[in-house]
Design a protein around this motif. Structure first.
Motif, PDB file in Angstrom:
ATOM      1  N   LEU A  32      17.705 -13.479  42.204  1.00  0.00           N
ATOM      2  CA  LEU A  32      19.110 -13.639  41.824  1.00  0.00           C
ATOM      3  C   LEU A  32      19.497 -12.654  40.717  1.00  0.00           C
ATOM      4  CD1 LEU A  32      21.720 -15.201  42.162  1.00  0.00           C
ATOM      5  CD2 LEU A  32      20.873 -16.889  40.509  1.00  0.00           C
ATOM      6  N   ALA A  33      18.577 -12.437  39.744  1.00  0.00           N
ATOM      7  CA  ALA A  33      18.862 -11.483  38.668  1.00  0.00           C
ATOM      8  C   ALA A  33      19.003 -10.065  39.214  1.00  0.00           C
ATOM      9  CB  ALA A  33      17.755 -11.539  37.618  1.00  0.00           C
ATOM     10  N   ILE A  34      18.126  -9.713  40.187  1.00  0.00           N
ATOM     11  CA  ILE A  34      18.224  -8.375  40.797  1.00  0.00           C
ATOM     12  C   ILE A  34      19.539  -8.228  41.542  1.00  0.00           C
ATOM     13  CG2 ILE A  34      17.211  -6.860  42.547  1.00  0.00           C
ATOM     14  CD1 ILE A  34      14.474  -7.979  41.784  1.00  0.00           C
ATOM     15  N   LEU A  35      19.942  -9.300  42.244  1.00  0.00           N
ATOM     16  CA  LEU A  35      21.216  -9.252  42.954  1.00  0.00           C
ATOM     17  C   LEU A  35      22.388  -9.096  41.982  1.00  0.00           C
ATOM     18  CD1 LEU A  35      20.673 -12.014  45.682  1.00  0.00           C
ATOM     19  CD2 LEU A  35      20.689  -9.526  45.999  1.00  0.00           C
ATOM     20  N   SER A  40      26.521  -5.826  39.707  1.00  0.00           N
ATOM     21  CA  SER A  40      27.197  -5.271  38.528  1.00  0.00           C
ATOM     22  C   SER A  40      27.285  -3.755  38.601  1.00  0.00           C
ATOM     23  CB  SER A  40      26.468  -5.708  37.257  1.00  0.00           C
ATOM     24  OG  SER A  40      25.173  -5.139  37.205  1.00  0.00           O
ATOM     25  N   TYR A  41      26.277  -3.117  39.194  1.00  0.00           N
ATOM     26  CA  TYR A  41      26.300  -1.649  39.337  1.00  0.00           C
ATOM     27  C   TYR A  41      27.451  -1.218  40.249  1.00  0.00           C
ATOM     28  CZ  TYR A  41      24.971   2.958  41.067  1.00  0.00           C
ATOM     29  OH  TYR A  41      24.980   4.286  41.437  1.00  0.00           O
ATOM     30  N   VAL A  43      30.092  -3.033  41.086  1.00  0.00           N
ATOM     31  CA  VAL A  43      31.357  -3.414  40.456  1.00  0.00           C
ATOM     32  C   VAL A  43      31.746  -2.406  39.379  1.00  0.00           C
ATOM     33  CG1 VAL A  43      32.481  -5.156  39.018  1.00  0.00           C
ATOM     34  CG2 VAL A  43      31.106  -5.856  40.972  1.00  0.00           C
ATOM     35  N   ALA A  44      30.743  -1.918  38.628  1.00  0.00           N
ATOM     36  CA  ALA A  44      31.013  -0.923  37.588  1.00  0.00           C
ATOM     37  C   ALA A  44      31.560   0.370  38.199  1.00  0.00           C
ATOM     38  CB  ALA A  44      29.748  -0.644  36.792  1.00  0.00           C
ATOM     39  N   ARG A  45      30.993   0.790  39.332  1.00  0.00           N
ATOM     40  CA  ARG A  45      31.497   2.007  39.995  1.00  0.00           C
ATOM     41  C   ARG A  45      32.937   1.822  40.456  1.00  0.00           C
ATOM     42  NH1 ARG A  45      27.570   4.421  44.454  1.00  0.00           N
ATOM     43  NH2 ARG A  45      29.336   5.862  44.461  1.00  0.00           N
ATOM     44  N   TYR A  46      33.206   0.657  41.056  1.00  0.00           N
ATOM     45  CA  TYR A  46      34.575   0.398  41.506  1.00  0.00           C
ATOM     46  C   TYR A  46      35.535   0.311  40.315  1.00  0.00           C
ATOM     47  CZ  TYR A  46      38.562  -2.083  43.475  1.00  0.00           C
ATOM     48  OH  TYR A  46      39.825  -2.456  43.840  1.00  0.00           O
ATOM     49  N   THR A  47      35.071  -0.353  39.252  1.00  0.00           N
ATOM     50  CA  THR A  47      35.905  -0.486  38.048  1.00  0.00           C
ATOM     51  C   THR A  47      36.202   0.879  37.440  1.00  0.00           C
ATOM     52  OG1 THR A  47      34.941  -2.659  37.591  1.00  0.00           O
ATOM     53  CG2 THR A  47      36.059  -1.549  35.765  1.00  0.00           C
ATOM     54  N   ARG A  48      35.187   1.737  37.407  1.00  0.00           N
ATOM     55  CA  ARG A  48      35.372   3.089  36.843  1.00  0.00           C
ATOM     56  C   ARG A  48      36.444   3.855  37.612  1.00  0.00           C
ATOM     57  NH1 ARG A  48      33.544   8.207  37.788  1.00  0.00           N
ATOM     58  NH2 ARG A  48      33.240   9.525  35.948  1.00  0.00           N
ATOM     59  N   LYS A  49      36.390   3.814  38.948  1.00  0.00           N
ATOM     60  CA  LYS A  49      37.382   4.528  39.749  1.00  0.00           C
ATOM     61  C   LYS A  49      38.777   3.937  39.555  1.00  0.00           C
ATOM     62  CE  LYS A  49      34.096   5.893  43.361  1.00  0.00           C
ATOM     63  NZ  LYS A  49      33.751   5.769  44.796  1.00  0.00           N
ATOM     64  N   LEU A  50      38.842   2.602  39.506  1.00  0.00           N
ATOM     65  CA  LEU A  50      40.139   1.949  39.352  1.00  0.00           C
ATOM     66  C   LEU A  50      40.759   2.251  37.991  1.00  0.00           C
ATOM     67  CD1 LEU A  50      42.274  -0.032  40.418  1.00  0.00           C
ATOM     68  CD2 LEU A  50      40.916  -1.897  39.444  1.00  0.00           C
ATOM     69  N   ILE A  51      39.947   2.132  36.928  1.00  0.00           N
ATOM     70  CA  ILE A  51      40.452   2.413  35.576  1.00  0.00           C
ATOM     71  C   ILE A  51      40.846   3.876  35.453  1.00  0.00           C
ATOM     72  CG2 ILE A  51      39.836   2.486  33.136  1.00  0.00           C
ATOM     73  CD1 ILE A  51      40.316  -0.302  34.166  1.00  0.00           C
ATOM     74  N   LEU A  52      40.057   4.775  36.051  1.00  0.00           N
ATOM     75  CA  LEU A  52      40.379   6.198  35.992  1.00  0.00           C
ATOM     76  C   LEU A  52      41.717   6.490  36.644  1.00  0.00           C
ATOM     77  CD1 LEU A  52      39.371   9.032  35.197  1.00  0.00           C
ATOM     78  CD2 LEU A  52      38.298   9.191  37.446  1.00  0.00           C
ATOM     79  N   LYS A  53      41.974   5.848  37.778  1.00  0.00           N
ATOM     80  CA  LYS A  53      43.238   6.061  38.479  1.00  0.00           C
ATOM     81  C   LYS A  53      44.410   5.506  37.665  1.00  0.00           C
ATOM     82  CE  LYS A  53      43.169   5.534  42.866  1.00  0.00           C
ATOM     83  NZ  LYS A  53      43.106   4.941  44.227  1.00  0.00           N
ATOM     84  N   LEU A  54      44.223   4.317  37.083  1.00  0.00           N
ATOM     85  CA  LEU A  54      45.292   3.704  36.305  1.00  0.00           C
ATOM     86  C   LEU A  54      45.598   4.494  35.038  1.00  0.00           C
ATOM     87  CD1 LEU A  54      44.344  -0.085  36.614  1.00  0.00           C
ATOM     88  CD2 LEU A  54      46.211   1.113  37.760  1.00  0.00           C
ATOM     89  N   VAL A  75      30.646  -1.445  30.054  1.00  0.00           N
ATOM     90  CA  VAL A  75      30.871  -2.848  29.694  1.00  0.00           C
ATOM     91  C   VAL A  75      30.491  -3.763  30.849  1.00  0.00           C
ATOM     92  CG1 VAL A  75      32.659  -4.551  29.162  1.00  0.00           C
ATOM     93  CG2 VAL A  75      32.632  -2.360  27.976  1.00  0.00           C
ATOM     94  N   VAL A  76      30.835  -3.378  32.082  1.00  0.00           N
ATOM     95  CA  VAL A  76      30.501  -4.195  33.247  1.00  0.00           C
ATOM     96  C   VAL A  76      28.993  -4.255  33.444  1.00  0.00           C
ATOM     97  CG1 VAL A  76      30.712  -4.376  35.756  1.00  0.00           C
ATOM     98  CG2 VAL A  76      32.698  -3.754  34.377  1.00  0.00           C
ATOM     99  N   VAL A  77      28.300  -3.125  33.308  1.00  0.00           N
ATOM    100  CA  VAL A  77      26.846  -3.101  33.473  1.00  0.00           C
ATOM    101  C   VAL A  77      26.152  -3.938  32.400  1.00  0.00           C
ATOM    102  CG1 VAL A  77      24.805  -1.620  33.417  1.00  0.00           C
ATOM    103  CG2 VAL A  77      26.826  -0.889  34.670  1.00  0.00           C
ATOM    104  N   VAL A  78      26.597  -3.817  31.156  1.00  0.00           N
ATOM    105  CA  VAL A  78      25.994  -4.602  30.064  1.00  0.00           C
ATOM    106  C   VAL A  78      26.223  -6.095  30.301  1.00  0.00           C
ATOM    107  CG1 VAL A  78      26.159  -5.117  27.604  1.00  0.00           C
ATOM    108  CG2 VAL A  78      26.137  -2.748  28.369  1.00  0.00           C
TER     109      VAL A  78
END
Length: 300
Positions: A32-35, A40-41, A43-54, A75-78
């Protein structure tokens, strides 16, 4: 001796069996921790692209948008790491990581105080709608066009094509005059005319010339004209009027055009714009008595 070795071996076996049992028991938590970390990895990539676009839609500086997007991804990865450690029942390690991060953050903050202040100031400036690339601004004793705002500095290009680099925190802490925020500017023109001039005629002619030269000035009454002082060689006045302009270059061009047209009108009307002069007056009071002069020469 043999009994001691046998006891030690048994203890080792028991320890290994305990570890194996603990690993087997925690396999579901580990999976479960690995999942969670994997999720999170992504989600972090998607978040980075979304924040960059915004951010890019509001901030023209790509460097600022990139750093904000990267900080969001970190922040998402941490957050995923802390959640995974909690699932693994490693609360003590989690507490140690938080304490270490706090101490490290304090040390880094003290060591990079100036750099971090410029970085945060750059982010704040980038989100200010009243400061945009291409604006003509005046701040910290410099005036020029804003050509770049990054994480360290605020870059201006002056009218003489020199580049001025100012730390971001100085821009945030000091007043800034932005000439590009409005579509109208007021032109100030100072001049002087000779004492022999008809002051009423000078005032009328000057206001008329300005009104006829600039389409933005609808009538001579829109031109302000004030005599300011009796100068050493001239009677000085201040003339001001509004024009449609968004940069200092347009304002300077308008002032130049006004000076040219006023000089032409004054020359045609015979109005003098004097330069500084000094008058020396000689009269009979400066004559010397001949008798006094003879006595002085005889004594010598």
């Amino acid at each position: 001796m043999e009994s001691t070795m046998s006891t030690a071996f048994d203890n080792l076996i028991d320890k290994l069996q305990g570890w194996v049992s603990a690993v087997i028991e925690n396999i579901p938590n580990l999976i479960l921790a690995i999942l969670v970390m994997t999720a999170s990895y992504f989600v972090a990539r998607y978040t980075r692209k979304l924040i960059l676009k915004l951010v890019e839609s509001r901030v023209p500086q790509k460097s600022i948008a990139t750093i904000i997007a990267k900080i969001s991804a970190v922040v998402v990865v941490v957050a995923g790491l802390f959640l995974a450690l909690g699932i693994m029942n490693l609360s003590k390690m989690l507490t140690s990581l938080l304490a270490g991060a706090g101490v490290a953050g304090l040390a880094v903050g003290l060591a990079l105080q100036g750099t971090l202040s410029n970085t945060f100031a750059g982010v704040v400036i980038s989100f200010r709608k009243r400061i945009q690339l291409g604006n003509w601004v005046e701040t910290n004793g410099y005036s020029g066009e804003v050509i770049d705002v990054n994480l360290k500095e605020f870059v201006l290009k002056e009218a003489d094509n020199n580049i001025v680099v100012i730390p971001n925190k100085m821009i945030l802490e000091n007043p800034l005059k932005n000439y590009s925020l409005t579509t109208r500017m007021r032109v100030f023109l100072e001049c002087g005319v000779g004492y022999e001039s008809d002051l009423e005629e000078v005032k009328r002619l000057t206001k008329e010339v300005i009104a006829n030269t600039f389409d933005q000035v609808e009538d001579s009454d829109d031109v302000e004209f004030y005599y300011t002082e009796f100068g050493d060689s001239s009677i000085n006045y201040l003339c001001r009027f509004w024009i449609d302009a968004e940069s200092m270059l347009e304002k300077l061009n308008a002032k130049t055009k006004a000076i040219i047209e006023i000089k032409k009108a004054y020359d045609k009307a015979g109005i003098n714009i004097p330069f500084p002069i000094r008058t020396l007056e000689f009269n009979n009071k400066l004559a010397f008595d001949d008798a006094v002069m003879e006595n002085q020469f005889s004594n010598n």
